[in-house]
Design an enzyme around this catalytic site. Structure first.
Site, short mmCIF file in Angstrom:
data_model
loop_
_atom_site.label_atom_id
_atom_site.label_comp_id
_atom_site.label_asym_id
_atom_site.label_seq_id
_atom_site.Cartn_x
_atom_site.Cartn_y
_atom_site.Cartn_z
CB ALA A 160 9.58 -0.11 -0.93
N GLY B 162 2.49 4.67 5.65
CA GLY B 162 3.41 4.42 6.76
C GLY B 162 4.05 3.05 6.73
CG LEU B 163 2.31 -0.17 5.84
CD1 LEU B 163 1.26 -1.07 5.17
CD2 LEU B 163 2.71 -0.76 7.20
N GLY B 164 6.43 2.23 4.52
CA GLY B 164 7.75 2.32 3.89
C GLY B 164 7.72 2.34 2.37
CB SER B 165 5.14 3.07 -0.21
OG SER B 165 4.68 4.30 0.28
CB SER B 166 8.77 7.18 0.11
OG SER B 166 9.26 7.19 1.43
N GLY C 2 1.88 5.17 0.68
CA GLY C 2 1.65 6.38 1.48
C GLY C 2 0.86 6.19 2.75
N PRO D 234 0.85 -1.20 0.00
CG PRO D 234 -0.65 -1.53 1.75
CD PRO D 234 0.62 -2.06 1.17
CG ASP E 286 10.86 4.51 6.85
OD1 ASP E 286 11.03 4.26 8.06
OD2 ASP E 286 9.86 5.10 6.43
C1 MEV Z 1 8.43 7.08 9.35
O1 MEV Z 1 8.25 5.80 8.76
C2 MEV Z 1 9.18 6.97 10.64
C3 MEV Z 1 9.42 8.29 11.39
O2 MEV Z 1 10.11 7.93 12.59
C4 MEV Z 1 10.26 9.25 10.59
C5 MEV Z 1 11.71 8.80 10.39
O3 MEV Z 1 12.16 7.87 11.04
O4 MEV Z 1 12.37 9.47 9.57
C6 MEV Z 1 8.13 8.96 11.78
#
Ligand code: MEV
Length: 315
Positions: A113, A107-111, A105, A103, A154
């Site tokens: 990846a 919070g699962l690290g897509s940018s 955008g 998925p 990430d």
């Molecule tokens: C984002 O996936 C994780 C954060 O801690 C930001 C970062 O580590 O750069 C919110």
């Protein structure tokens, strides 16, 4: 006559942060692991100028050309950085397509990846090997475009594919965690309010207004990461669930969990999860729930409430 086209391929996994999002930006340790879902980059020789395409991008897909100008779009600049990293010039003829089931955008690290798979795909197209340190450095440059001042967690997980104990800084350090047992997780998500950079920036504003309050929370989250590492190495799922809860409370107190994150956490707990927490930058986005028993019940209850969810193992 058979026409063979030159191709390249690269891939990278998404990630879940088990402990320490946000506090990692302030020098505290964090733990994150690679997900089974990721992104891939397929590079194909064409008769046309370089193009980067993401068909799954919201609003009918994305298609850009490389552009390194400071006022160009983030994707155009990311493409230019990745091409430069493997000595591809703008007069070469190829296209890159990014695909995969991760998925985007939430919070699962897509940018991260995206950055790592793009670099790997272009390097493969050039028949080049990027060393781990070069891959990390170029991925960091792309992540910085997207997130301003990322901790590096990430893209380090995306590049190594491992479960890492990570400390950010000028010279980030990371150690592989030897998991005693696989970790059964339900990952649930919903669209996010704003970007990672905005979530990090707004917490920084709150921190500058009340540094001692937030420093206490960041230290507590660092201690939770330390305890989390021990629980992972001991295979102590009950303790892990308890620590998820403690970490989520700290993230709530930091103001990064929104009602949708809390609702997904509450549903998972009501359906028998041992613990659940926000994962990633928050303000919507993803949560993880530790579900050694009846994970399908948790997935179904979360889906019934209108969110997306899947069951996976971290190992
Ligand atoms: C984002 O996936 C994780 C954060 O801690 C930001 C970062 O580590 O750069 C919110």
């Amino acid at each position: 006559m058979e026409i063979r086209r030159h191709v390249g391929r690269g891939a990278a996994p998404g990630k879940v942060i088990l402990f320490g999002e946000h506090s990692v930006v302030y020098g505290q340790p964090a733990i994150a692991a690679a997900l089974g879902h990721g992104l891939g980059a397929t590079v194909i020789e064409t008769g046309n100028e370089p193009r980067l395409q993401i068909p799954r991008w919201t609003g009918g897909g994305l298609s850009v050309a490389p552009n390194s100008q400071a006022d160009a779009g983030g994707m155009d600049r990311a493409f230019a950085i990745a091409m430069r990293a493997v000595d591809l010039s703008a007069d070469q003829r190829f296209s890159v397509t990014i695909d995969g089931e991760l998925p985007l955008g939430v919070g699962l690290g897509s940018s991260a990846a995206f950055a790592v798979s793009l670099l790997r795909g272009l390097a493969d197209f050039q028949r080049r090997q990027l060393s781990e340190s070069d891959l990390l450095a170029h991925a960091q440059e792309i992540e910085t475009l997207f997130h301003g001042n990322p901790s590096g967690l990430d893209h380090t997980v995306a590049a190594t594919g491992r479960c890492l104990y990570f400390v950010a800084g000028e010279r980030p350090t990371f150690e592989t965690i030897d998991l005693k047992t696989t970790i059964p997780l339900v990952v649930a998500w919903t669209p996010r309010r704003g970007t990672t950079a905005e979530a990090v920036r707004s917490l920084r504003t709150r921190w500058t207004q009340s540094p001692s309050k937030y420093d206490r929370l960041f230290t507590a989250m660092g201690d939770i990461s330390l305890a989390g590492r021990k629980a992972l190495e001991a295979g102590d799922l009950a303790q892990l669930g308890h620590l998820f809860q403690e970490n989520h409370k700290c993230l709530q107190a930091c103001g990064v969990s929104d009602p949708s994150n809390d609702q997904m956490v509450d549903i998972a707990l009501a359906e028998g999860a041992l613990g659940a927490k926000l994962t990633g930058a928050g303000q919507g986005g993803a949560v993880i729930a530790l579900c050694p028993k009846e994970p399908r019940r948790v997935v179904e209850a979360i889906a019934k409430a209108g969110f997306s969810a899947l069951f996976t193992h971290v190992n």
